[in-house]
Each structure stands twice: as C-alpha cells, then as structure tokens.
Design an enzyme around this catalytic site. Structure first.
Site, mmCIF file in Angstrom:
data_model
loop_
_atom_site.group_PDB
_atom_site.id
_atom_site.type_symbol
_atom_site.label_atom_id
_atom_site.label_comp_id
_atom_site.label_asym_id
_atom_site.label_seq_id
_atom_site.Cartn_x
_atom_site.Cartn_y
_atom_site.Cartn_z
ATOM 1 N N ARG A 9 38.044 16.155 6.645
ATOM 2 C CA ARG A 9 37.018 14.995 6.548
ATOM 3 C C ARG A 9 37.933 13.765 6.788
ATOM 4 O O ARG A 9 37.732 12.825 7.511
ATOM 5 C CB ARG A 9 36.158 14.733 5.307
ATOM 6 C CG ARG A 9 35.188 13.697 5.371
ATOM 7 C CD ARG A 9 34.352 13.530 4.221
ATOM 8 N NE ARG A 9 35.120 13.712 3.020
ATOM 9 C CZ ARG A 9 34.350 14.059 1.698
ATOM 10 N NH1 ARG A 9 33.064 14.251 1.816
ATOM 11 N NH2 ARG A 9 35.117 13.679 0.857
ATOM 12 N N GLU A 20 21.598 7.313 1.379
ATOM 13 C CA GLU A 20 22.354 7.972 0.204
ATOM 14 C C GLU A 20 22.372 6.552 -0.867
ATOM 15 O O GLU A 20 21.828 5.740 -0.408
ATOM 16 C CB GLU A 20 23.562 8.650 0.641
ATOM 17 C CG GLU A 20 24.494 7.495 1.430
ATOM 18 C CD GLU A 20 25.880 8.388 1.404
ATOM 19 O OE1 GLU A 20 26.454 8.932 0.883
ATOM 20 O OE2 GLU A 20 26.431 7.997 2.682
ATOM 21 N N LYS A 66 34.826 8.189 5.249
ATOM 22 C CA LYS A 66 35.038 7.721 4.130
ATOM 23 C C LYS A 66 36.197 6.693 4.284
ATOM 24 O O LYS A 66 37.285 6.849 4.124
ATOM 25 C CB LYS A 66 35.588 8.854 3.174
ATOM 26 C CG LYS A 66 35.326 8.686 1.890
ATOM 27 C CD LYS A 66 35.432 10.032 1.058
ATOM 28 C CE LYS A 66 35.267 9.738 -0.401
ATOM 29 N NZ LYS A 66 33.971 9.840 -0.834
HETATM 30 C C1 PLP Z 1 32.817 10.711 -1.231
HETATM 31 C C2 PLP Z 1 31.506 10.195 -0.970
HETATM 32 C C3 PLP Z 1 30.258 10.907 -1.383
HETATM 33 C C4 PLP Z 1 30.582 12.542 -1.929
HETATM 34 O O1 PLP Z 1 31.330 13.099 -1.373
HETATM 35 P P1 PLP Z 1 32.016 14.558 -1.897
HETATM 36 O O2 PLP Z 1 32.861 15.008 -1.049
HETATM 37 O O3 PLP Z 1 30.814 15.550 -2.539
HETATM 38 O O4 PLP Z 1 32.889 14.129 -3.341
HETATM 39 C C5 PLP Z 1 29.019 10.767 -0.878
HETATM 40 N N1 PLP Z 1 28.688 9.491 -0.305
HETATM 41 C C6 PLP Z 1 29.821 8.803 0.083
HETATM 42 C C7 PLP Z 1 29.373 7.307 0.658
HETATM 43 C C8 PLP Z 1 31.318 8.882 -0.458
HETATM 44 O O5 PLP Z 1 31.991 8.177 -0.203
#
Ligand code: PLP
Length: 341
Positions: free
Chosen positions: A82, A220, A184
């Site tokens: 990722r 989300e 991210k």
């Molecule tokens: C990091 C993150 C998540 C959760 O991802 P994981 O890999 O399960 O920790 C969900 N939404 C956003 C916007 C994130 O930055």
C-alpha cells in the site's frame, strides 16, 4: 530481552520515544542501504517539499506478543504494498515492499524491549513514512526523500471497556472522485481535522463521510472503513475508488467467509439503506473493529439494534476471530503472521 519499565496497561495512544528508528535516504535517483539510528530528530531544509506541498505518505501497523511469547506483526507485506501505491500517486519514489518488510523486522527487533507482553492489550505501534526533503518552491516533486519507521508503545484501544460510537453524517467531503482518498497520505488527514474537531464539539465521536459526487453513498470515517451486518447476517462493506483499502477490513471479509461461514460482499452502500442494517462497525489497525451504536443524519437518528452498550453479535465474532488469529490463539491463514523473534 529485559522489558522496559512501563505500565503497559495504562498506556494511551501517544508518542513515547523508543531507542531506535529505521532511516533510509533517497538521493541521485536511488535509495541508500538504510539502517537503524538512535537519533529521533529529523533535520531538513526549511523549504523541504514535505513542508511546502505536503509531499508525504505513511503507514500504520502494530508489533505485539503472541500467547506463546513470539513477537510478530500482522500482514506487513500489505502495508508495504500500500505504501508503494500511495507513493506512486504523489510522485514519491517507491520504497520497495520487500525492503519495507525487512525494515519493519529490523526496527521491531531493535526495540523489542518496548513490545508489550501478551495479555496487556498494548502493542508497539509502527509508523512508516516517506517525505520529500530537499528544497522545493516551484510546484514539483522533490528530488530527495527520506523513509523512516518510528515506533511507539500504545495502550489497549478499548481501555474503559467497549463503548459503541455515535457518528454524524458529515457535511464536509473527505475525498474527490479520482482524487487521493484511496492512498494513505497526510493530506487526507489535514483536511479532516476541522471536521473532526467540529464533530467532537457537537458531541459526536466520528464523521461518516459520503461520496463527494452524489452525497448519497457511504464512504468511510476519517481513519477507518465501515463494515455493516444485514438483518439476515451478511457482512457488507462499501465499495468505492475513494476510500482507503483497509487491511483490517479486507482481513475481516476473509474471516467472515472462511472462518465464520458468512456471506460477505463489497458493494456500493447508500446512506438510505443504512437504517436497515443490524450492526455497524469501524475497521482499522487501531481497534480492529469499533462498534457504532448510532448515526445522526441532520437530526434524524439511526439507532442500530445492537445498541449502545456492546458490540453486535456478528461484529463480536469477527472481532474475536481476527484478534484470536493475530494473537496466535486461532490458526492464521498462510502468510498473515510475520514472526520477528
Ligand atoms: C489507515 C486507514 C484505515 C485503516 O486501514 P488499516 O489498514 O485497516 O489500518 C482506514 N481509513 C483510512 C482513511 C486510513 O488512513
């Protein structure tokens, strides 16, 4: 390894300096060999790309102790993959995922005295990040970068017991279609700060963001993916190109299908149908799943039958199975647990 004298049970989610961090630098078109350092300070140009135009991406994962005393991490290869994808979208040179996993192993090993013991509920949080370091004033990508992994011990997420969250449907948008919602990046968080401070001021725990184009579909929260359970026990999660592909959410879908024999589906979910679900949770590394008890849409309340005191029954099963896999009490699928030492 002698553990540090830390009261693991009373740790919160904050920064505590550990002994080592991993650092690699990118210059003249290549990453150097990288390694551990005790220096927790970053010295960069006042005009560094990251400071001017927010050219930075990050990851988050945990190292923890299993029931039989091994120190492990959960699916770090997916974090490495990722981070590669996030970097590409912001014109940051890729830090290869194989090197990412090696760096995770190295930095956790070096800080193993800070990895909380099994049963404390605490863990060592890892924050890998990449950022442009050389001067940039005209808008363009930096030419020099740093990759770092800092670590910090963090406490159990559900400290005062599990308390379902109250969300509000947010009037701000998180991510544009074809924008950067799927990576991210700090930039996605900078723009969410005003919305979350405002939500807290109004008495809500989190914001539910809708798709920016039509504002009819569930996306989300600021930092976690949604998971819903239908009244007939099916697990559903929103599908969208502008949400972050949570590793926890993807793992929970696998657990639902292969461990619990449940149907699970990733599909578009409208705000309109949310009132028909039996359970709702937020998934991410921090909590695995935090149950949602109530969502408020401009005064209109959606109250899930699972209530405001506990997780819904299927959410709980998912939670217990995945945390069981992570801690070694339940056999993990091939490749999910990366043993450090
Ligand atoms: C990091 C993150 C998540 C959760 O991802 P994981 O890999 O399960 O920790 C969900 N939404 C956003 C916007 C994130 O930055």
């Amino acid at each position: 390894m002698e553990k540090k004298n830390i009261d693991w049970g009373s740790l919160g989610f904050g920064y505590i300096k550990t002994d080592y961090r991993y650092v690699a630098n990118y210059k003249n078109g290549a990453w150097d060999e990288g390694g551990l350092t005790t220096d927790d300070m970053v010295t960069i140009s006042e005009c560094a790309g990251v400071l001017q135009y927010a050219q930075t991406v990050f990851e988050g994962l945990k190292a923890y102790t299993t029931e039989d005393g091994r120190i492990v991490t959960f699916r770090p290869d997916l974090n490495g993959e990722r981070l590669e994808n996030s970097a590409r979208r912001l014109e940051i040179p890729v830090f290869p995922k194989e090197r990412f996993v090696d760096a995770v192993v190295e930095v956790v090993k070096a800080n193993s005295a800070f990895v909380p013991p099994y049963g404390s509920g605490a863990s060592l949080y890892l924050r890998p990040y990449l950022f442009g370091t050389d001067p940039v004033i005209g808008v363009k990508p930096a030419t020099e970068y740093q990759f770092r992994i800092l670590t910090t011990p963090v406490g159990p997420y559900f400290k005062g017991g599990i308390k379902p969250l109250t969300l509000r449907v947010c009037d701000f948008d998180r991510a544009a279609p074809r924008g950067t919602g799927h990576i991210k990046a700090g930039l996605n968080y900078a723009m969410s700060l005003h919305a979350i401070v405002d939500a807290h001021n109004q008495g809500y725990d989190e914001n539910m963001y809708l798709d920016a184009a039509t504002r009819t579909k569930v996306e989300e929260t600021g930092g976690a993916n949604f998971l819903f359970v239908t009244k007939d026990g099916k697990v559903v999660t929103p599908k969208s190109d502008s949400i972050l592909p949570s590793i926890t959410r993807r793992s929970l879908i696998y657990v639902a299908q292969h461990y619990l024999g449940l149907e699970a589906e990733e599909r578009e979910i409208t705000l309109e149908e949310v009132k028909d679900f039996a359970e709702c949770g937020l998934c991410g590394t921090a909590a695995v799943i935090s149950p949602v008890g109530k969502i408020v849409d401009h005064g209109k309340e959606i109250c899930f039958p699972s209530g405001m005191t506990d997780m819904g029954p299927i959410t709980k099963k998912l939670y217990e199975t995945l945390t069981g896999i992570q801690s070694g009490r339940i056999e993990a699928p091939e490749g999910w647990i990366k043993e450090i030492c």
